[in-house]
Design an enzyme around this catalytic site. Sequence first.
Site, PDB file in Angstrom:
ATOM      1  N   VAL A 341       0.831  -1.204   0.000  1.00  0.00           N
ATOM      2  CA  VAL A 341       0.000   0.000   0.000  1.00  0.00           C
ATOM      3  C   VAL A 341       0.861   1.249   0.000  1.00  0.00           C
ATOM      4  CG1 VAL A 341      -1.687   1.324   1.338  1.00  0.00           C
ATOM      5  CG2 VAL A 341      -1.951  -1.145   1.094  1.00  0.00           C
ATOM      6  N   ALA A 342       1.960   1.207   0.750  1.00  0.00           N
ATOM      7  CA  ALA A 342       2.853   2.372   0.809  1.00  0.00           C
ATOM      8  C   ALA A 342       3.526   2.623  -0.534  1.00  0.00           C
ATOM      9  CB  ALA A 342       3.901   2.157   1.892  1.00  0.00           C
ATOM     10  N   ILE A 344       2.159   2.260  -3.438  1.00  0.00           N
ATOM     11  CA  ILE A 344       1.210   2.719  -4.456  1.00  0.00           C
ATOM     12  C   ILE A 344       1.066   4.243  -4.390  1.00  0.00           C
ATOM     13  CG2 ILE A 344      -1.206   2.629  -5.206  1.00  0.00           C
ATOM     14  CD1 ILE A 344      -1.264  -0.239  -4.138  1.00  0.00           C
ATOM     15  N   GLU A 346      -0.971   6.921  -4.294  1.00  0.00           N
ATOM     16  CA  GLU A 346      -2.386   7.275  -4.204  1.00  0.00           C
ATOM     17  C   GLU A 346      -2.699   8.640  -4.798  1.00  0.00           C
ATOM     18  OE1 GLU A 346      -0.506   6.402  -1.672  1.00  0.00           O
ATOM     19  OE2 GLU A 346      -1.389   4.764  -0.502  1.00  0.00           O
ATOM     20  N   ASP A 388      -8.322  20.510 -42.393  1.00  0.00           N
ATOM     21  CA  ASP A 388      -9.217  20.935 -43.458  1.00  0.00           C
ATOM     22  C   ASP A 388      -8.657  22.225 -44.055  1.00  0.00           C
ATOM     23  OD1 ASP A 388     -11.515  21.059 -45.053  1.00  0.00           O
ATOM     24  OD2 ASP A 388     -12.523  22.359 -43.615  1.00  0.00           O
ATOM     25  N   ASP A 737     -14.503  21.879 -39.827  1.00  0.00           N
ATOM     26  CA  ASP A 737     -15.610  22.747 -39.428  1.00  0.00           C
ATOM     27  C   ASP A 737     -16.957  22.267 -39.946  1.00  0.00           C
ATOM     28  OD1 ASP A 737     -15.164  23.221 -42.080  1.00  0.00           O
ATOM     29  OD2 ASP A 737     -15.107  25.404 -41.943  1.00  0.00           O
ATOM     30  N   ASP A 741     -16.650  16.647 -41.799  1.00  0.00           N
ATOM     31  CA  ASP A 741     -15.450  16.418 -40.995  1.00  0.00           C
ATOM     32  C   ASP A 741     -15.736  15.637 -39.718  1.00  0.00           C
ATOM     33  OD1 ASP A 741     -13.765  17.980 -42.721  1.00  0.00           O
ATOM     34  OD2 ASP A 741     -14.647  19.779 -41.851  1.00  0.00           O
TER      35      ASP A 741
END
Length: 809
Positions: A341-342, A344, A346, A388, A737, A741
């Site tokens: 746990v340590a 990871i 968080e 475009d 636009d 597209d």
Amino acid sequence: MGQSGQDREHRNGVGPQPPPPPPQSFPAWARSTAECQAEFAVSAVVGLRSEEVAWRREIYGWNELEKHSGPSIWRLVLDQFGDTLVRILLAAAVVSFFLAWYDGGGGGGGEAGLTAFVEPLVIFLILVVNAVVGVWQENNAEKALEALKEIQSEHAAVRRDGKLIPSLPARELVPGDIVELRVGDKVPADMRVLQLISSTFRVDQGSLTGESAAVNKTNRAANSEDTDIQGKECMVFAGTTVVNGSCICLVTQTGMNTEIGKIHLQIHEACQSDDETPLKKKLNEFGEVLTAIIGVICAFVWLINVKYFLTWEYADGWPRNFRFSFEKCTYYFEIAVALAVAAIPEGLPAVITTSLALGTRKMAQKNALVRRLPSVETLGCTTVICSDKTGTLTTNQMSAVRIVAMGRQTNDLRKFKVVGATYDPCDGEIHDWPAENMDDNLQMIAKIAAVCNDASISNLGHQYVASGMPTEAALKVLVEKMGIPGGFDPSSLESSEILRSCCQWWNGCAHRVATLEFDRVRKSMGVIVKSDSGSNSLLVKGAVESLLERCSYIQLLDGSVMQLDESTKNLVLEALHEMSTNALRCLGFAYKDDISEFATYDGEDHPAHKLLLDPSNYSSVESELIFVGLVGLRDPPRQEVHKAIKDCKAAGIRVIVITGDNKETAEAICREIGVFSPDEDISSASFTGKEFMSLPDKKNRLRQKGGLLFSRAEPKHKQEIVRLLKEDGEVVAMTGDGVNDAPALKLADIGIAMGISGTEVAKEASDMVLADDNFSTIVAAVGEGRSIYNNMKSFISCFYFSDSSFRHS
């Protein structure tokens, strides 16, 4: 295709009705109007009968786009916990909670007991916040499909049972319906033009095809069944707008069978194939490596302490008398899990979310509005920008850039360069313009451009917009820049006065009394005008080659008129060829003072009015003309685009231009903005969409270095190009636009829509919207995205310096 005897019997009230052929299987654009009416068993005069409408609707359904049901809210919530790192955090939170409970937290151990639950609660809170943000983002994914429905027409003028229904709900249309279209109408379905009521009929289909100007429609069939959308000149498509004229049409496709329905389906398919962002992929890789490392370490820590909770004695070489201590086993297991746990991070999701949120604020200050947080880091990884052309690289505002006038002799031409890229009359000027002494020839060009014109320019806030044909609007702006005889200076007036001052002056000098509308045969438009002296004259503008064929004379600088000989005609055609080579759209100007029976024309009561009722007479009226000059126009590139393209190349980002416009115009623009160099051989870098789709080595073509251009591209072509680039490992940004597209915007790693000129469909399908429609804004946003992405990689490297996948990415 002919009708069967059974079909004829039913129309006479005998026998069952056979289903009509599927509309999508019949190439109406390549068939005559008579064949189309026979295929759909309908007459343009009578229309469908009510009973025919009923059974056709049973077969084809309503004329509306399908509503695809999106994932349920619970499905979206579960999807938020699909990331490897999130799963690790969730597992860590669960284990931390049970350890806290086992250590006495669940027994109400007071303040110390409650403190044990702080860590799992904080992890749970982080996961919940991330899930809420993710669900909110993904819940907006289907809005592009809803926006697509809004551009559909709501009503249509339909002929049924021999009567015209002026306002029938568009969703009730079926294949075979006869519809009347007029200027301003939104096309309600895909339809075949049967008959032109006016001499010309124009439709703005740029949002569907990407074309920069409204296109002329005809009732003549196309030469080939295998043609692109732009080549179907006898078809009008759902969602486009009529800008000029009126016509009678036959509905051929409705609902999802229309071109816009196909786009709807492509957007839906693109929504289903949303890929992970580059950072998310690396975080998943990081999570998998982290899981393996933590698992190995925990197992190792637990195993080296086995001797403290599991003991035995040896007898005759074999272990016996095993003693197991559950309490000590649990204790050392807690130590191993606490270590996991340590290990990871968080706070990593919170840091990433915060970094992305701050990045969106910085980008908003640079006119890049980010709609989805992951798009910020995706920008930083972009390797290819598919852009475009119309409205993105160019202004989407036609502008006059060249004037060619006659000189003092028949073998002498004068050329003037016009500067300006918008509809603002104060934007730019005409180089070497004789403002204080405008000669007779230039005056006539200005007069024709102002009076033989149906467009107008208006000022909406800080933006100038055009009403009518863009080319005619550009001529209005040109007239304001030219001024009027006597040295009029338009810059001396207020903005509101500049808009129409010169055009109004010319219209005051020549009052229009009749119009000879444009048609595709003679390719010109003419107006009969009455001057203040009471005499009538004819002013004409149109295609230069067609106009020259009907000109017998030419006006020189001083206003004198000379015979138009072959050498002078060739000189004008050479100037036309030079301008056309540079992708300019050219319009010629001519006039005639001696207009015989129309010399005294003053309205509908005049004896000559009957000649104007038949457009076939217009060519004879517009004969023996006096040629005065020509003007070159184009949709100009944005001023800042050239530098932006250069910056992209310096940053290692390839620029690919994909447009629905024609090939020559697109190539000229690409050379001007720096996608291609002026003298570069682009035979292997410029393709039409249809040409590219027929290539056997499409991926190899996309891998070649330098810029690429795809013109006459349809939505399916754009989507295929983006798909191939992504399969090849590229991180693709797509700009656009129009409705056409939207599928590619949705499929791309990051879709970028235009905020000003963009349709709602494009905006809803995009991940980012440009508030200023400026291509250079994309480059600035990419730079900001790279900075954010590098900062997050550094942060993760600080957590786990050993993770080489981030240090070498």
